[in-house]
Structure formats: C-alpha cells, structure tokens
Design an enzyme around this catalytic site. Structure first.
Site, PDB file in Angstrom:
ATOM      1  N   ASP A 108       0.859  -1.181   0.000  1.00 41.72           N
ATOM      2  CA  ASP A 108       0.000   0.000   0.000  1.00 41.72           C
ATOM      3  C   ASP A 108       0.896   1.231   0.000  1.00 41.72           C
ATOM      4  O   ASP A 108       1.720   1.403   0.895  1.00 41.72           O
ATOM      5  CB  ASP A 108      -0.904   0.004   1.243  1.00 41.72           C
ATOM      6  CG  ASP A 108      -1.776   1.249   1.288  1.00 41.72           C
ATOM      7  OD1 ASP A 108      -2.542   1.457   0.329  1.00 41.72           O
ATOM      8  OD2 ASP A 108      -1.672   2.017   2.256  1.00 41.72           O
ATOM      9  N   GLU A 192      -1.330  -1.472  -6.155  1.00 43.69           N
ATOM     10  CA  GLU A 192      -2.474  -0.749  -6.700  1.00 43.69           C
ATOM     11  C   GLU A 192      -2.007   0.084  -7.869  1.00 43.69           C
ATOM     12  O   GLU A 192      -0.934   0.682  -7.811  1.00 43.69           O
ATOM     13  CB  GLU A 192      -3.006   0.208  -5.638  1.00 43.69           C
ATOM     14  CG  GLU A 192      -4.164  -0.310  -4.869  1.00 43.69           C
ATOM     15  CD  GLU A 192      -4.625   0.735  -3.875  1.00 43.69           C
ATOM     16  OE1 GLU A 192      -5.814   0.990  -3.840  1.00 43.69           O
ATOM     17  OE2 GLU A 192      -3.798   1.292  -3.147  1.00 43.69           O
ATOM     18  N   ASP A 274      -3.276   1.672   6.812  1.00 39.90           N
ATOM     19  CA  ASP A 274      -2.370   1.252   5.742  1.00 39.90           C
ATOM     20  C   ASP A 274      -2.159  -0.257   5.709  1.00 39.90           C
ATOM     21  O   ASP A 274      -2.123  -0.873   4.651  1.00 39.90           O
ATOM     22  CB  ASP A 274      -1.019   1.949   5.882  1.00 39.90           C
ATOM     23  CG  ASP A 274      -1.152   3.460   5.788  1.00 39.90           C
ATOM     24  OD1 ASP A 274      -2.148   3.912   5.182  1.00 39.90           O
ATOM     25  OD2 ASP A 274      -0.291   4.173   6.320  1.00 39.90           O
TER      26      ASP A 274
END
Ligand SMILES: [Zn+2]
Length: 350
Positions: A108, A192, A274
């Site tokens: 992340d 991501e 997170d």
C-alpha cells in the site's frame, strides 16, 4: 546519412510509438529554454580511457561512473544543469530469471509512509524535498531578484538547478535501494495502480505526492521484478483497498483520509489504515494471480511448471492506467518474458 537526422528519426519514432501506445503525450518540438536537453549518437562514437570521441565535436574528457559491459550500441548525451552525461546502451545476454521463493506481499503506497507491506514492514517516506525546501526557496527567491537576461541570472539559475538535481538524485537513489531490497527478499507483489496525474490535480497534496515518487517506485519495481523473476500483479484503480475490512469484507463508506485507525462495523476488528489496505491488496492480488494462472507466492514453488519469469500486470505506466480503467480483468494479464537482452546504461560525466 546525416548523423543528426538519424538521431532525430530514432527519437521521433520512439516518441510516436510511446504516443500511440498511450504512454506519452503527442510529441512537441524542443524548447531552447528547457533545461533537460539530449541528443543520441547512434554510430561513429568511441570511448577510451580518457576521452569520448563524438562526431563533429571531437574529444571530450570524461569521468567513469560505471563499468560498461556487453556490446555497446548507441550513446546518448544529456545535459542536466551545468553537467553533461553520456549514457551507453549496451546489449547483454542474461539468463532467464528463476522465480525467487520469498513470500507474496501486498503493497500500500502512502504519503506518511512510502509503503506499508502486508507482512507489517513499513518503509518510511524520507521526504527529500521537505529536507531541502528551505534552501530551494532561498535560491528561487534569489533568482527572482536577478535581472532577466543577465549573466548573474544565468549563474543563479544553475545554482537552483543544482539543488533540484540533488533532491531528484537523492529520491531516485533511495527508491533504487528500496526496490532492489524488495525484489531480493520477496517472491511477488501486489500493487495498486494509481491515477497519479489525477491526484496531482489536488493542489494540497501535489507537492507531497511528487516528492514521495510513487510513479518511479512502481516503474522500478515493475522492471526489476521482470528481470529478477518476481510475480507482480496490479490491482484496478477502483478496488476499495482502504475502505474494506480485511477480516470480513465489510465496507466503511465514510472513511476519511485523516482516519489512521478505524473499527469495523461488521466484526469489530480494529484496523491500522495502511496495513489493512495492504492486506486487501495482497488478497486481491492472489485472487487475480490464481484466476489468470499466474503462479505467485508460496504457490509459485509448486505450480511453477513454467520455468523463467512471470510478471502479471502490464508494463509501462500508460498501459497500467488503461488497465485500471477497464477493470480488474485487464489488470491481471500475464506477461511472460523469455530470452531477452537487457540494456544496461552506464553513465559518464564530463
Ligand atoms: Zn470486519
């Protein structure tokens, strides 16, 4: 044929290829005021211990930064502030990478911490710009006071460029060390795909986002994974990684950016924002990897009937954006690399 024309033709070809494949904007002419200038020398150049011989320019003394391996192909000369660099593209035969056995992790990306991994590892954001912000402001202020077109202004401009270069080099060096460590210690990654150019439109966050260097992090992680044989899966941009509970899947719709910790309404689990996101990214990455038949993590060792490198997701930031837009199916495409030649770049400074 004229050397300059050959060089231009190569660059124009690359510019249009990048444009049509969605990686870059339509090519524009060079500006005489732009501070980053470069030209390619495809042939008739040579390097010895002391000099670089450039056609029409002649002997230029140089300082070696890195050993040149393989067959040198072409040379690019770039200007960065008051420095000139020579990059040599070399062709090197490399072995097909063997997929490393390390664990599969979700990553992340954030601002407070550059990255939080799903195994709990936290990579802090060193804040390169923030550290030198005062100095940068001072040099910018000095520049604004100099008379336009004057020698003093030119000199000040170079000083300012040197500060910018220092910040950029520190950031790049840090990211290289981090991504190297990651591909060495883990088997695969789930990341991501971020809409960075969209996020930069938020002026309050733009400076911090550019400073942390997510784009460069993703680029380095992606090509190093391919070289090293790590699995890399990209999650679509609209996957609710932060809002979703990693235990039960409950979605907290009213999660704010400032909420660092939150409690799940479904199972009462307390989450670190997170870490929870990285756990979701890991789970989603594993799902995509399994669906597309791409071996990942611990399964990699058992299902790796395919020897060599396995990289899920797509290469190139532009394509990644496209994948994010079309959804998860696109993001999970498999890319198999085999028998490639890798270009290594050596730098020399005058
Ligand atoms: Zn829950």
């Amino acid at each position: 044929m004229n050397l300059a024309i050959v060089s231009l033709a190569i660059q124009l070809d690359r510019a249009y290829t990048n444009f049509f494949e969605g990686r870059a904007k339509h090519p524009t002419f060079k500006s005489k005021h732009r501070n980053h200038d470069s030209f390619a020398v495809p042939q008739c150049w040579r390097i010895d211990r002391k000099f670089v011989f450039l056609p029409k320019i002649g002997e230029v003394s140089w300082k070696k930064h890195r050993h040149i391996e393989g067959t040198p192909k072409h040379l690019t000369v770039t200007q960065d502030g008051d420095r000139w660099f020579c990059s040599v593209n070399c062709e090197v035969e490399i072995q097909d990478p063997v997929a490393p056995d390390g664990p599969f992790v979700g990553i992340d990306l954030g601002l407070k911490n550059l990255a939080v991994l799903s195994d709990g590892t936290v990579i802090e954001n060193p804040g390169h710009l923030k550290k030198r912000e005062k100095k940068l402001k001072r040099e910018q202020r000095r520049l604004s006071r100099k008379v336009k077109g004057s020698k003093n202004r030119e000199r000040q401009k170079k000083r300012l460029q040197a500060v910018h270069r220092k910040i950029r080099d520190a950031r790049r060096d840090f990211l290289h060390k981090i991504t190297h460590r990651l591909v060495e210690s883990y088997g695969g990654f789930s990341v991501e795909s971020l809409n960075i150019s969209g996020m930069l439109k938020n002026h309050r966050l733009a400076k911090s986002i550019s400073d942390v260097g997510w784009g460069e992090f993703g680029r380095q992680l992606s090509y190093k994974s391919e070289w090293n044989g790590n699995t890399i899966v990209e999650i679509g941009r609209f996957f609710p990684s932060s809002k979703m509970c990693s235990v039960c899947g409950w979605i907290k719709d009213d999660l704010k950016l400032s909420d660092r910790n939150w409690v799940c309404g479904g199972c009462d689990a307390t989450h670190d924002r997170d870490l929870n996101a990285s756990l979701n990214i890991e789970a989603e990455g594993l799902k995509i990897a399994t669906a597309t038949g791409c071996p990942s993590g611990s399964e990699a060792a058992t299902t790796a009937g395919l020897a060599g490198s396995h990289a899920c997701g797509e290469e190139g930031s532009g394509q990644r954006h496209a994948a994010g837009e079309t959804g998860l199916d696109e993001a999970g495409k498999i890319h198999l690399a085999s028998g490639r030649s890798v270009f290594q770049i050596a730098h020399a400074v005058r």
